[in-house]
Enzyme design. Structure first.
Site, PDB file in Angstrom:
ATOM      1  CD  GLN A 110      -9.270  24.057  26.108  1.00 15.46           C
ATOM      2  OE1 GLN A 110     -10.113  23.996  25.204  1.00 15.46           O
ATOM      3  NE2 GLN A 110      -9.456  24.771  27.207  1.00 15.46           N
ATOM      4  CD  GLU A 131       1.121 -14.224  30.255  1.00  9.10           C
ATOM      5  OE1 GLU A 131       2.058 -15.030  30.455  1.00  9.10           O
ATOM      6  OE2 GLU A 131       0.466 -14.202  29.206  1.00  9.10           O
TER       7      GLU A 131
END
Length: 376
Positions: A276, A239
Site C-alpha cells: 500500500q 511561457e
C-alpha cells in the site's frame, strides 16, 4: 463544459507522441542525420503558435500546450524541449505579435524551420524576480540605439543566432521606461558568454550576453519605445501558460515508468505494487499530474478566449512545477537504486524539475501574483 478532444486533436497528440518517441529513442543523432533541433522543427514545436503565414502552425494556446505535452512525454531530453519552448514563447511570439513586418518575414520562417535559434535576454545579476529595474541601457542615437550592459541566465544564449532583449530607455519612466529589441548574433558589440555548468536541463545551454556600444537599428524595436515591460509580460503569459505542459508530459512518463517497475519488481515474495505504501505514492503522483493538467488547460482556455489569464497562468505554473518536482522525487524513491543511477534517466528528471520551480517566475512569485489577483 466540455472535457473531450476532437478527433483531430486526439490524432495530433498521438502522432506527435509517436514521432517524438521515434525521433528521440535514446540514440544520439547519427553522423549526417538530422540534428535534435531540426527534429523538433519537424514535429512542429518550434513554431507551433506562430501564424501560418510566417511558417508556424497557427495553433492556439490549448493546442500548443497539448503538442508540447506530447513532446515532453515522448522526448527524454527535457532540456532540449525546454530550449525549444523558450525559443518559441519568449522570442518567436514577441516578434510575431510586436515585431515589424520586416522582422517577421526575415526571422520567423527560419525560426520555425529550425534554421535559427533564438534566446531571450531579460535576467540580470540584480534583476531576477524584479525585472522592473534593468541595468542594461539603450541610448537613442541616430537611426537606432546603443545597448550597454550584461544579461545573465540567457537560455540558448551561447548558441543563439538572434536575441530578444530588454533595456532601460528612460530611467525616470518607471514601468514605461524599458524597451524590447531584436539583436542579431553577429552585431558588433554583442558577446555571448560560455555555457553555465547547471544542475539540470543541460541540453538547454545558458550563459551571459554582454552588450558594449551594440548598435540596434530602430526597425528592430519591438512595439514602441517604453512598451518593453508589457511585451515581456505578454510573452511570459505564453511561457507560464504553455511551456509547463512539457512537465505534464514528463510526469506522465514518470508515472508510466514507476507503474511498469512496481508491477514487475518483487520483494519479500510480493510485487511492489501490492504494498500500500507503494501504490498510494503512485496515486499521489497521478493526482498531482491530473490536478496540474486541469489548471493548465484552464489557463490555456483563458488565453484562447481572451479572458484575463493571469490568475490561472500563475496557479497552473505553480501547481505543475511543484508537482513535477515532488513526483520526480517519488519516482527516484520508488525505483530505489535504479532511480539513483544516471543510466536510468530518472535522476535527470529530478534535476530538470528543480529548475521548473525557479524559471519563468519562482514559485513564490507565482503565489504573489495569485495574491494580487485575489485583491490581497
Amino acid at each position: 463544459m466540455e472535457f473531450g478532444w476532437t478527433t483531430d486533436q486526439e490524432r495530433r497528440y498521438a502522432d506527435t507522441l509517436a514521432a517524438a518517441r521515434a525521433a528521440f529513442d535514446g540514440v544520439p543523432s547519427a553522423p549526417g542525420g538530422p540534428k535534435p533541433w531540426l527534429r523538433l522543427a519537424d514535429l512542429g514545436l518550434l513554431g507551433a503558435s506562430v501564424p501560418t503565414r510566417y511558417g508556424g502552425g497557427g495553433l492556439g494556446a490549448l493546442d500548443t500546450a497539448r503538442l508540447l505535452e506530447a513532446v515532453g512525454r515522448g522526448c527524454p531530453d527535457t532540456g532540449l524541449v525546454f530550449a525549444a519552448s523558450a525559443h518559441l514563447f519568449a522570442c518567436a511570439m514577441p516578434i510575431a505579435e510586436f515585431g515589424s513586418e520586416e522582422l517577421r518575414q526575415r526571422l520567423l520562417p527560419r525560426m520555425c524551420g529550425g534554421e535559427l535559434v533564438a534566446a531571450n535576454a531579460m535576467t540580470e545579476a540584480e534583476a531576477g524576480s524584479d525585472v522592473s529595474r534593468l541595468a542594461v541601457t539603450a541610448t537613442p542615437v541616430d537611426g537606432g540605439y546603443l545597448l550597454n550592459g550584461t544579461k545573465t541566465f540567457v537560455s540558448n544564449g551561447p548558441v543563439a543566432d538572434v536575441y530578444v532583449t530588454y533595456a532601460t530607455t528612460d530611467p525616470q519612466a518607471g514601468h514605461l521606461g524599458s524597451t524590447g529589441f531584436v539583436v542579431d548574433r553577429d552585431t558588433p558589440g554583442l558577446t555571448p558568454g560560455e555555457p553555465f555548468d547547471k544542475l539540470g536541463m543541460t541540453s538547454c545551454q545558458a550563459g551571459t550576453v554582454t552588450f558594449e556600444d551594440c548598435f540596434v537599428p530602430a526597425g528592430n524595436v519591438l512595439g514602441e519605445p517604453g512598451q518593453g515591460a508589457a511585451i515581456f509580460q505578454h510573452s511570459m503569459g505564453w511561457e507560464r501558460t504553455c511551456l509547463f505542459a512539457l512537465f505534464l508530459g514528463l510526469q506522465e512518463a514518470l508515472v508510466e515508468r514507476v507503474v511498469a517497475h512496481v508491477r514487475q519488481r518483487r520483494q519479500f515474495g510480493r510485487r511492489l505494487a501490492d504494498f500500500q505504501a507503494v501504490s498510494h505514492r503512485i496515486v499521489d503522483m497521478k493526482l498531482r499530474l491530473e490536478s496540474g493538467r486541469l489548471l493548465l488547460y484552464r489557463a490555456c482556455w483563458a488565453m484562447d478566449t481572451d479572458e484575463h489569464p493571469v490568475l490561472f497562468s500563475a496557479l497552473s505554473k505553480l501547481a505543475v512545477s511543484e508537482s513535477a518536482l515532488a513526483s520526480a522525487v517519488d519516482a527516484v524513491k520508488l525505483l530505489g537504486g535504479q532511480g539513483y543511477l544516471r543510466e536510468g534517466g530518472v535522476e535527470a528528471a529530478l534535476r530538470d524539475a528543480m529548475g521548473a520551480t525557479i524559471f519563468s517566475g519562482t514559485s513564490d512569485i507565482q503565489r504573489q501574483l495569485v495574491a494580487v489577483e485575489l485583491g490581497l
